[in-house]
Design a protein around this motif. Structure first.
Motif, mmCIF file in Angstrom:
data_model
loop_
_atom_site.group_PDB
_atom_site.id
_atom_site.type_symbol
_atom_site.label_atom_id
_atom_site.label_comp_id
_atom_site.label_asym_id
_atom_site.label_seq_id
_atom_site.Cartn_x
_atom_site.Cartn_y
_atom_site.Cartn_z
ATOM 1 N N CYS A 51 79.600 -6.340 11.764
ATOM 2 C CA CYS A 51 78.384 -6.299 12.589
ATOM 3 C C CYS A 51 78.047 -4.854 12.960
ATOM 4 C CB CYS A 51 78.572 -7.146 13.849
ATOM 5 S SG CYS A 51 78.520 -8.928 13.563
ATOM 6 N N ILE A 52 79.049 -4.111 13.395
ATOM 7 C CA ILE A 52 78.819 -2.705 13.754
ATOM 8 C C ILE A 52 78.409 -1.900 12.524
ATOM 9 C CG2 ILE A 52 79.920 -0.626 14.659
ATOM 10 C CD1 ILE A 52 81.663 -2.427 16.381
ATOM 11 N N LEU A 53 79.106 -2.121 11.404
ATOM 12 C CA LEU A 53 78.761 -1.397 10.178
ATOM 13 C C LEU A 53 77.345 -1.723 9.715
ATOM 14 C CD1 LEU A 53 81.945 -1.437 7.906
ATOM 15 C CD2 LEU A 53 80.710 0.547 8.731
ATOM 16 N N ALA A 54 76.948 -3.002 9.828
ATOM 17 C CA ALA A 54 75.606 -3.402 9.405
ATOM 18 C C ALA A 54 74.539 -2.720 10.250
ATOM 19 C CB ALA A 54 75.461 -4.916 9.487
ATOM 20 N N ILE A 55 74.788 -2.594 11.558
ATOM 21 C CA ILE A 55 73.831 -1.907 12.434
ATOM 22 C C ILE A 55 73.710 -0.441 12.041
ATOM 23 C CG2 ILE A 55 73.410 -1.173 14.808
ATOM 24 C CD1 ILE A 55 74.732 -3.805 15.709
ATOM 25 N N VAL A 56 74.866 0.190 11.752
ATOM 26 C CA VAL A 56 74.852 1.604 11.361
ATOM 27 C C VAL A 56 74.101 1.795 10.043
ATOM 28 C CG1 VAL A 56 76.305 3.563 10.687
ATOM 29 C CG2 VAL A 56 76.973 2.123 12.615
ATOM 30 N N VAL A 57 74.400 0.946 9.057
ATOM 31 C CA VAL A 57 73.746 1.069 7.750
ATOM 32 C C VAL A 57 72.251 0.772 7.863
ATOM 33 C CG1 VAL A 57 73.621 0.079 5.431
ATOM 34 C CG2 VAL A 57 75.846 0.579 6.454
ATOM 35 N N TRP A 58 71.907 -0.238 8.664
ATOM 36 C CA TRP A 58 70.487 -0.549 8.862
ATOM 37 C C TRP A 58 69.746 0.644 9.446
ATOM 38 C CZ3 TRP A 58 67.478 -0.845 13.318
ATOM 39 C CH2 TRP A 58 66.221 -1.433 13.167
ATOM 40 N N GLY A 59 70.371 1.326 10.435
ATOM 41 C CA GLY A 59 69.753 2.511 11.015
ATOM 42 C C GLY A 59 69.591 3.636 10.011
ATOM 43 N N LEU A 60 70.628 3.846 9.176
ATOM 44 C CA LEU A 60 70.532 4.898 8.154
ATOM 45 C C LEU A 60 69.431 4.592 7.144
ATOM 46 C CD1 LEU A 60 74.334 5.580 7.493
ATOM 47 C CD2 LEU A 60 72.714 7.082 8.647
ATOM 48 N N CYS A 61 69.312 3.293 6.764
ATOM 49 C CA CYS A 61 68.251 2.924 5.821
ATOM 50 C C CYS A 61 66.864 3.164 6.416
ATOM 51 C CB CYS A 61 68.404 1.455 5.411
ATOM 52 S SG CYS A 61 69.836 1.134 4.356
ATOM 53 N N LYS A 62 66.729 2.948 7.741
ATOM 54 C CA LYS A 62 65.450 3.226 8.385
ATOM 55 C C LYS A 62 65.162 4.728 8.417
ATOM 56 C CE LYS A 62 63.989 -0.886 9.405
ATOM 57 N NZ LYS A 62 62.731 -1.411 8.799
ATOM 58 N N VAL A 63 66.201 5.510 8.702
ATOM 59 C CA VAL A 63 66.021 6.966 8.756
ATOM 60 C C VAL A 63 65.673 7.514 7.379
ATOM 61 C CG1 VAL A 63 67.181 9.166 9.213
ATOM 62 C CG2 VAL A 63 67.520 7.222 10.763
ATOM 63 N N PHE A 64 66.373 7.013 6.348
ATOM 64 C CA PHE A 64 66.149 7.487 4.981
ATOM 65 C C PHE A 64 65.343 6.450 4.184
ATOM 66 C CE2 PHE A 64 70.153 9.371 6.438
ATOM 67 C CZ PHE A 64 69.875 10.719 6.271
ATOM 68 N N SER A 65 64.283 5.949 4.794
ATOM 69 C CA SER A 65 63.478 4.912 4.141
ATOM 70 C C SER A 65 62.789 5.412 2.882
ATOM 71 C CB SER A 65 62.437 4.374 5.125
ATOM 72 O OG SER A 65 61.599 5.440 5.581
ATOM 73 N N ARG A 66 62.548 6.704 2.778
ATOM 74 C CA ARG A 66 61.905 7.259 1.598
ATOM 75 C C ARG A 66 62.919 7.725 0.552
ATOM 76 N NH1 ARG A 66 57.470 5.422 0.575
ATOM 77 N NH2 ARG A 66 57.190 7.155 -0.887
ATOM 78 N N SER A 67 64.182 7.429 0.783
ATOM 79 C CA SER A 67 65.205 7.804 -0.194
ATOM 80 C C SER A 67 65.191 6.816 -1.357
ATOM 81 C CB SER A 67 66.585 7.831 0.463
ATOM 82 O OG SER A 67 66.921 6.546 0.936
ATOM 83 N N SER A 68 66.005 7.079 -2.374
ATOM 84 C CA SER A 68 66.051 6.212 -3.547
ATOM 85 C C SER A 68 66.691 4.875 -3.200
ATOM 86 C CB SER A 68 66.848 6.881 -4.672
ATOM 87 O OG SER A 68 68.197 7.019 -4.296
ATOM 88 N N ALA A 69 66.339 3.846 -3.979
ATOM 89 C CA ALA A 69 66.926 2.518 -3.772
ATOM 90 C C ALA A 69 68.427 2.536 -4.030
ATOM 91 C CB ALA A 69 66.245 1.496 -4.681
ATOM 92 N N SER A 70 68.878 3.434 -4.927
ATOM 93 C CA SER A 70 70.318 3.526 -5.225
ATOM 94 C C SER A 70 71.099 3.937 -4.001
ATOM 95 C CB SER A 70 70.561 4.525 -6.363
ATOM 96 O OG SER A 70 69.964 4.094 -7.554
ATOM 97 N N PHE A 71 70.579 4.861 -3.215
ATOM 98 C CA PHE A 71 71.263 5.321 -2.011
ATOM 99 C C PHE A 71 71.411 4.177 -1.013
ATOM 100 C CE2 PHE A 71 72.762 8.312 1.024
ATOM 101 C CZ PHE A 71 72.197 7.961 2.244
ATOM 102 N N ARG A 72 70.337 3.434 -0.789
ATOM 103 C CA ARG A 72 70.398 2.313 0.155
ATOM 104 C C ARG A 72 71.304 1.194 -0.378
ATOM 105 N NH1 ARG A 72 64.868 3.349 -0.137
ATOM 106 N NH2 ARG A 72 64.516 1.402 -1.290
ATOM 107 N N TYR A 73 71.276 0.991 -1.692
ATOM 108 C CA TYR A 73 72.120 -0.044 -2.304
ATOM 109 C C TYR A 73 73.596 0.244 -2.054
ATOM 110 C CZ TYR A 73 74.455 -2.622 -6.081
ATOM 111 O OH TYR A 73 75.281 -3.426 -6.798
ATOM 112 N N TRP A 74 74.020 1.477 -2.272
ATOM 113 C CA TRP A 74 75.435 1.801 -2.102
ATOM 114 C C TRP A 74 75.845 1.823 -0.636
ATOM 115 C CZ3 TRP A 74 78.530 0.896 -5.763
ATOM 116 C CH2 TRP A 74 78.140 1.057 -7.087
ATOM 117 N N LEU A 75 74.893 2.091 0.260
ATOM 118 C CA LEU A 75 75.213 1.986 1.685
ATOM 119 C C LEU A 75 75.586 0.549 2.043
ATOM 120 C CD1 LEU A 75 72.552 4.210 3.504
ATOM 121 C CD2 LEU A 75 75.018 4.558 3.444
ATOM 122 N N TRP A 76 74.796 -0.410 1.568
ATOM 123 C CA TRP A 76 75.115 -1.813 1.854
ATOM 124 C C TRP A 76 76.385 -2.253 1.138
ATOM 125 C CZ3 TRP A 76 73.071 -3.834 5.904
ATOM 126 C CH2 TRP A 76 71.783 -3.486 6.314
#
Length: 682
Positions: free
Chosen positions: A22-47
């Motif tokens: 739960c804590i990790l998901a909140i952190v990753v969700w926040g990072l994805c929002k901050v780096f919303s214009r980043s590549s899909a690969s970056f967000r994929y590996w975060l999850w």
């Protein structure tokens, strides 16, 4: 020991993983929002980092709770030889007779046990559904016909070269309109295309679909997809796990979209045109269970089309070394912190407090006992209750009961360690003799299984059974005999003024002749190679017609070329009779090579080769490089323009491959186009 401690450990582990993700998901969700214009690969590996955390096992013994000793289903002394001297102090003057009793495990379940049981049943139910759906999908795909259109196969080959994929891929035709283009098969990949795509789409419209599916194959998305399914079964109760899996699926499709557009030369309109046609010509698209594909729901297809046509679309770019470093650092830090947090917070300081409870069962009721002897490697637990983590020899002794002698381990990271054991009354009460007689107590065990109590057929002094006769002090001829063990004959002396005389011996097992009875599913006269490796050692014994072995636990290996090997754990028990092993070897499938010749041409692709059993019921369509089980079959070859003649019988023997070399004669007249099409698709 009850099963409640096991249930508590599992429950604590599930709770620990639940709040951590739960804590990790909140952190990753926040990072994805901050780096919303980043590549899909970056967000994929975060999850996927959270997915990795779910795969890592928790440490059941690092929590701030009591440790427990649970007796094994078989005495530990089988694996580690234990002697009475290991457990007694050096200057111990008492008497003890180590007899290992059968371990006790209480089946009572408390509230945590009921919760874990329900969780296990639900996971088992969901796992069964997954297996059934996967088997059903495999059975459906197995009957799909292969697409032999040269244009489509050439397109597939060109797309494979573009993505650098060398693996052989089949293209199958789905008769279902609801099936969307999708990829299935981890080991033997297949691309499934629906009928309306094959019949009405142009080659330039098919290329985006093929590139998208090949992108899934290049990224090994099928493996990750099945890992998600397995984790979702285990954590079915956790909504965050469902959310994480959905985000991984979403980002995975976006990455494959980017890859397909990239290998199309950046032609976004061409790619979205194909997606739009999929959207227009079908309802919500479904694929086989466990597969990955171009489309799923209409609303998600629309979102992807809008994203690709956006003026700020970034496209596919390889991740830079700095991005990889940041992802690796985040994974190590997050998993490391959560993995060690509980250990650091709850690790026990100093030594472990050892407590115990010993009981027996009389008249169906439990009765607590305070044993005369309770030692851990020679230290009296009654006088010293704190012990360092490590391995100890446990000895529990009480007059009139079987003794317990075995190895146990006190784990690190616990504050308390509780030992709970049941001891059994002696099976044979000590026979009280006359005032002038001596009581004889018999304690006999064997070297295998180590420490197991034996009741020999013969225990005699001067030919008289010690269990039915009275003996006076003096010298006697002792004889101990038991089938499967070496007979003991020696002189013993009962001392004067002795009230009780203990006959304690360890019998040595006799060797047993090994008789192997190996059968084959397909007749074979060769003898396989059979070896037996003693467990715990690297000693291997080659088994032949006159081999004799000592009773023990072995790892059996049976090898025969072109058959599946057999590896099995076997226990050879003491016995005077030969040890008979009965196994059946199953042959491996044989690769079929087809060489069908014609009067005027060779290897025309339209032939239909079938093999059926002798009754003609189980019919299999055979292709070149197809694998089939060895046996006797009826061969038939069909072609609209040629005739094979009569059906013939062939015997496929176990081997690497089997060549079907046949010749066909041209028919007098060819069938019409309609008849040809009907025959070909049949």
């Amino acid at each position: 020991m009850s099963l409640d401690s096991v249930a508590e450990n599992i429950l604590n582990h599930l709770w620990m993983i639940s709040w951590q993700i739960c804590i990790l998901a909140i952190v990753v969700w926040g990072l994805c929002k901050v780096f919303s214009r980043s590549s899909a690969s970056f967000r994929y590996w975060l999850w996927c980092i959270i997915l990795l955390r779910l795969c890592l096992p928790g440490d059941f013994f690092q929590a701030d709770r009591e440790g427990y000793y649970i007796p094994n289903s078989l005495p530990t002394v089988w694996e580690t030889p234990v002697t009475i001297e290991d457990a007694l102090p050096e200057n111990y003057t008492g008497s003890s007779s180590p007899i290992v009793n059968e371990p006790y495990i209480s089946l009572h379940l408390s509230f945590p046990g009921v919760i874990v049981l329900l969780w296990g049943l639900c996971a088992l139910f969901l796992g069964s559904i997954v297996i059934l759906r996967a088997v059903y999908a495999y059975a459906q795909i197995k009957i799909y016909p292969r697409i032999e259109d040269p244009a489509i196969l050439n397109l597939l080959e060109e797309c494979q070269k573009s993505l650098g994929i060398k693996k052989h891929i089949e293209v199958l035709l789905s008769p279902k309109e609801s099936d969307g283009p999708f990829l299935t098969g981890i080991l033997f990949p297949k691309i499934i295309l629906p009928q309306h795509v094959i019949h009405s789409w142009k080659e330039e419209e098919l290329a985006p679909i093929v590139l998208h599916e090949l992108a899934h194959l290049k990224r090994r998305d099928l493996v990750v997809n099945w890992l998600q399914i397995l984790l979702q079964i285990v954590y079915f109760f956790h909504p965050v796990v469902w959310y994480i899996n959905r985000k991984i699926y979403t980002e995975r499709e976006l990455i494959c979209d980017d890859l397909a557009v990239f290998y199309l030369g950046g032609k976004r309109k061409r790619y979205t045109k194909t997606m739009l046609r999929v959207l227009q010509e079908s309802n919500d698209v479904f694929s086989a269970f466990g597969a990955v594909g171009l489309a799923e729901k209409h609303h998600f297809l629309k979102t992807r089309i809008i994203r690709i046509l956006d003026s700020k679309y970034l496209g596919y770019k390889k991740m830079k070394k700095l991005t990889l470093f940041i992802l690796t650092l985040f994974a190590v830090c997050s998993i490391g912190v959560f993995g060690q947090q509980q250990t650091t917070a709850t690790k026990a300081e100093g030594e472990v407090v050892v407590t115990y409870s010993i009981f027996t069962v009389q008249d169906g009721k439990e009765k607590s006992l305070n044993p005369e002897i309770f030692f851990l490697s020679g230290v009296d637990v009654k006088k010293q209750q704190k012990f360092a983590p490590g391995e100890y020899t446990l000895l529990i002794s009480q007059a009139g009961y079987h003794h317990i002698l075995k190895k146990i381990s006190i784990p690190d990271g616990v504050k308390k360690f509780h030992i709970q054991e049941q001891i059994q009354p002696l099976r044979r009460e000590i026979k009280k003799t006359s005032k002038d007689g001596v009581d004889i107590d018999v304690v006999i065990d064997g070297d295998f299984p180590a420490g197991e109590r034996i009741d020999p057929e013969i225990v005699a002094l001067n030919g008289k059974d010690v269990r039915d006769n009275v003996f006076q002090p003096g010298t006697y001829r002792l004889k101990i005999s038991q089938p499967g063990y070496a007979t003991i004959e020696e002189a013993v002396t009962i001392p004067k003024d002795a009230k009780t005389f203990v006959i304690s011996r360890t019998l040595s097992t006799n060797v047993r002749k090994v008789i192997t009875q190996i059968s084959y599913d397909v007749q074979d006269n060769k003898r396989p190679q059979i070896t037996m490796e003693k467990i715990g050692t690297k000693e291997k014994i080659l088994i032949n017609s006159d081999t004799k072995i000592k009773p023990d636990s072995y790892l059996l290996h049976i090898y025969q070329q072109h058959y599946f090997p057999i590896v099995s754990k076997v226990h050879v028990w003491p016995d005077d009779r030969p040890y008979v092993m009965q196994f059946q070897l199953v042959s491996k499938p044989v690769r079929i090579r087809l060489d069908v010749r014609y009067d005027d041409k060779k290897n025309l692709p339209q032939q239909l080769v079938t093999l059926s059993d002798l009754e003609g019921k189980a019919v299999q369509v055979v292709h070149d490089n197809h694998r089939i089980k060895p046996g006797k079959y009826m061969l038939n070859i069909q072609h609209p323009d040629y005739t094979f003649g009569r059906e013939k019988y062939i015997q496929i023997h176990p081997g690497d491959q089997f060549l079907i070399l046949e010749k066909m004669a041209k028919k007098a007249s060819s069938p019409s186009g309609k008849e040809y099409t009907k025959l070909f698709f049949k």
